[in-house]
Scaffold this active site. Structure first.
Site, short mmCIF file in Angstrom:
data_model
loop_
_atom_site.label_atom_id
_atom_site.label_comp_id
_atom_site.label_asym_id
_atom_site.label_seq_id
_atom_site.Cartn_x
_atom_site.Cartn_y
_atom_site.Cartn_z
N SER A 1 -79.46 25.65 21.21
CA SER A 1 -79.81 26.21 19.95
C SER A 1 -78.84 27.35 19.52
O SER A 1 -77.57 27.14 19.66
CB SER A 1 -81.26 26.56 20.14
N TYR A 2 -79.30 28.60 19.44
CA TYR A 2 -78.42 29.88 19.05
C TYR A 2 -77.48 30.15 20.43
O TYR A 2 -76.62 30.87 20.18
CB TYR A 2 -79.30 30.56 18.52
N HIS B 1 -84.58 18.82 20.42
CA HIS B 1 -83.88 20.10 20.46
C HIS B 1 -83.78 20.63 21.78
O HIS B 1 -82.64 21.04 22.25
CB HIS B 1 -84.54 20.99 19.45
N GLY C 1 -82.74 31.24 19.55
CA GLY C 1 -83.58 32.05 18.78
C GLY C 1 -82.83 32.35 17.65
O GLY C 1 -83.02 31.59 16.60
N ASP D 1 -83.79 15.60 17.42
CA ASP D 1 -83.75 16.88 16.80
C ASP D 1 -83.27 17.05 15.21
O ASP D 1 -82.37 16.47 15.05
CB ASP D 1 -82.88 17.79 17.68
#
Length: 475
Positions: free
Chosen positions: A182-183, A443, A87, A386
């Site tokens: 991701s984050y 992703h 996020g 991605d």
């Protein structure tokens, strides 16, 4: 799953069970009150699943929601894997558990579930947590808790894990793997490091941390940000002229996460132009997938219609189907979720969280370095379709990390194989650091390439190399 900021980079039914419930005694160390007996519209399966809350701060009234699913077979013999989405502020249960690597996907009508035949619970027990408070069904009774960042998130996660192990005491000694995407390039290394610090200080229980793996991770802006525009350009998504303008006017060496970025107006205008050209037409998280239009899909779901739209073998409307399913009262009841009747709907990425944007500036390589120096294997993997956190930046950062640690190449850069076809490409340094791509993946790697992703994950948790022909003997 998604990154919540302006820039694209930030952007069980069971067999018959005999239960002895005497007072607060758990069966086999499992909390009976958290047992999920059957989710609405769920296919029959032979493994158990649990869901509920762990209080991480009673005074503040801060609690994190979890979903735990046992391995499909031999759960007592297989490790425990924690998965976190990124996020910052996106749900690991909505993302990892019910869209990517968990045992179920939402059905096309948004009112039931179907089996994920490539679930990672074929290789491990799986734990998903909605973190920090304010994400999904995790909450706090202290509104100021919704303003937070990396450090408090890692500390809460440590508290969660210690208290969760009190619920599942028989899992304490199991090998523990930390994974995410991701984050989670921030979440997972920071959690790994607070766990390593805890192990140093603890004279009693110690986490049995055996590995860390992160997919398409945000690690360092000076590599990850320019990789976005290089990816756009190399895939024909922006013109030579626009790419050259970005290269000329943007100094990514001191790029900052918060919007507006600390760049000249000419740079911000150029990157805004690039993002508008791209995001209006394609899914930036997987550039080869068609898009699903949520406003149309939500209306059709309310009318009991099937909304499944397949693109390259993937249901691109799964996120809308999941949103509808998770907001059904009977689903929340079955999951023991939303116990405080939150004044908002469940969403994939939080609308109430005020997460520190400046924490995105943090260079994560020192944290990764510390993990390896503690003899914990680290895998970085990238879906090659991605554009949000492209493999171009991640591959370079892994090489720089290996150079800093003076690690020799033990598997030369080359293809790895799955079912007789190239599954992706990989390189290995020493016996603790691996970078691997997953061919045709997004992703969200398990979402777009579930079979290849399961092969990669199984190799990781069982300490096997990906199949290849390019190993270099260590002299």
């Amino acid at each position: 799953m998604q990154m919540g900021f302006h820039h694209p980079l930030f952007l069980i039914a069971f067999g018959f069970i005999i239960i002895l419930n005497i007072g607060n005694i758990n069966v086999n160390g499992h909390p009976i009150e958290d047992l999920v007996e059957n989710l609405p519209g769920q296919p029959k399966v032979g493994f158990r699943q649990y869901a509920g809350y762990v209080d991480v701060d009673e005074k503040a009234g801060r609690s994190l929601f979890y979903y735990f699913v046992e391995a499909e077979k031999d759960a007592d013999k297989l490790p425990l894997t924690l998965w976190l989405n990124g996020g910052p502020g996106c749900s690991s249960i909505g993302g990892g558990a019910f869209t990517e690597l968990g045992p179920f996907f939402p059905r096309g009508d948004g009112r039931g579930l179907r089996r994920n035949t490539k679930s990672w619970n074929k290789a491990s027990n799986l734990l998903f947590i909605e973190s920090p408070a304010g994400v999904g069904w995790s909450y706090s009774n202290t509104s100021s808790d919704y303003t937070c960042g990396d450090d408090p998130t890692a500390k809460d996660m440590l508290t969660f894990m210690l208290r969760w192990y009190e619920k599942f005491s028989e899992l304490k000694s199991k090998p523990l793997f930390l994974t995410g995407e991701s984050y989670a390039g921030h979440y997972i290394p920071q959690l790994a490091n607070v766990i390593l610090d805890y192990n140093k200080q603890s004279k009693d229980f110690k986490f049995n941390l055996k590995g860390v793996a992160i997919g398409n991770p945000l690690l360092r802006l000076d590599r990850d940000v320019p990789a976005v525009y290089e990816y756009y350009w190399s895939h024909g998504m922006i013109s030579d002229e626009l790419y050259l303008r970005i290269k000329e006017h943007c100094n990514f060496d001191d790029y900052e996460f918060p919007v507006p970025h600390n760049e000249p107006i000419s740079c911000n205008q150029a990157i805004d132009e690039a993002y508008k050209v791209i995001s209006d037409y394609i899914n930036v998280y997987d550039v080869i997938l068609d898009v699903c239009y949520p406003s149309i899909v939500q209306q059709e779901l309310r009318l009991h219609k099937q909304v499944t739209k397949m693109s390259v073998g993937v249901d691109v409307c799964m996120t809308s189907e999941r949103y509808f399913y998770f907001n059904l009262p009977e689903v929340q009841k079955a999951l023991h979720a939303n116990r405080t009747n939150l004044p908002y709907e469940w969403t994939m990425c939080s609308d109430v969280l005020n997460y520190s944007q400046s924490d995105g500036d943090t260079d994560m390589l020192p944290s990764l370095k510390n993990i390896i120096q503690h003899d914990v294997p680290l895998w970085i993997f990238s879906g090659d379709q991605d554009s949000v956190v492209p493999l171009i930046g991640s591959r370079t950062l892994v090489r720089e990390l290996a150079n800093d640690l003076k690690m020799k190449t033990t598997v030369a850069y080359g293809a790895w194989f799955h079912k007789g076809q190239v599954g992706g490409w990989q390189i290995e340094y020493g016996d603790k650091l691996t970078f691997a791509t997953v061919r045709g993946a997004a992703h969200m790697v398990p979402y777009a390439q579930p079979s290849r992703a399961l092969h990669l994950f199984s190799s990781f948790v069982h300490g096997r190399r990906l199949p290849n022909t390019t190993r270099i003997p260590i002299s």
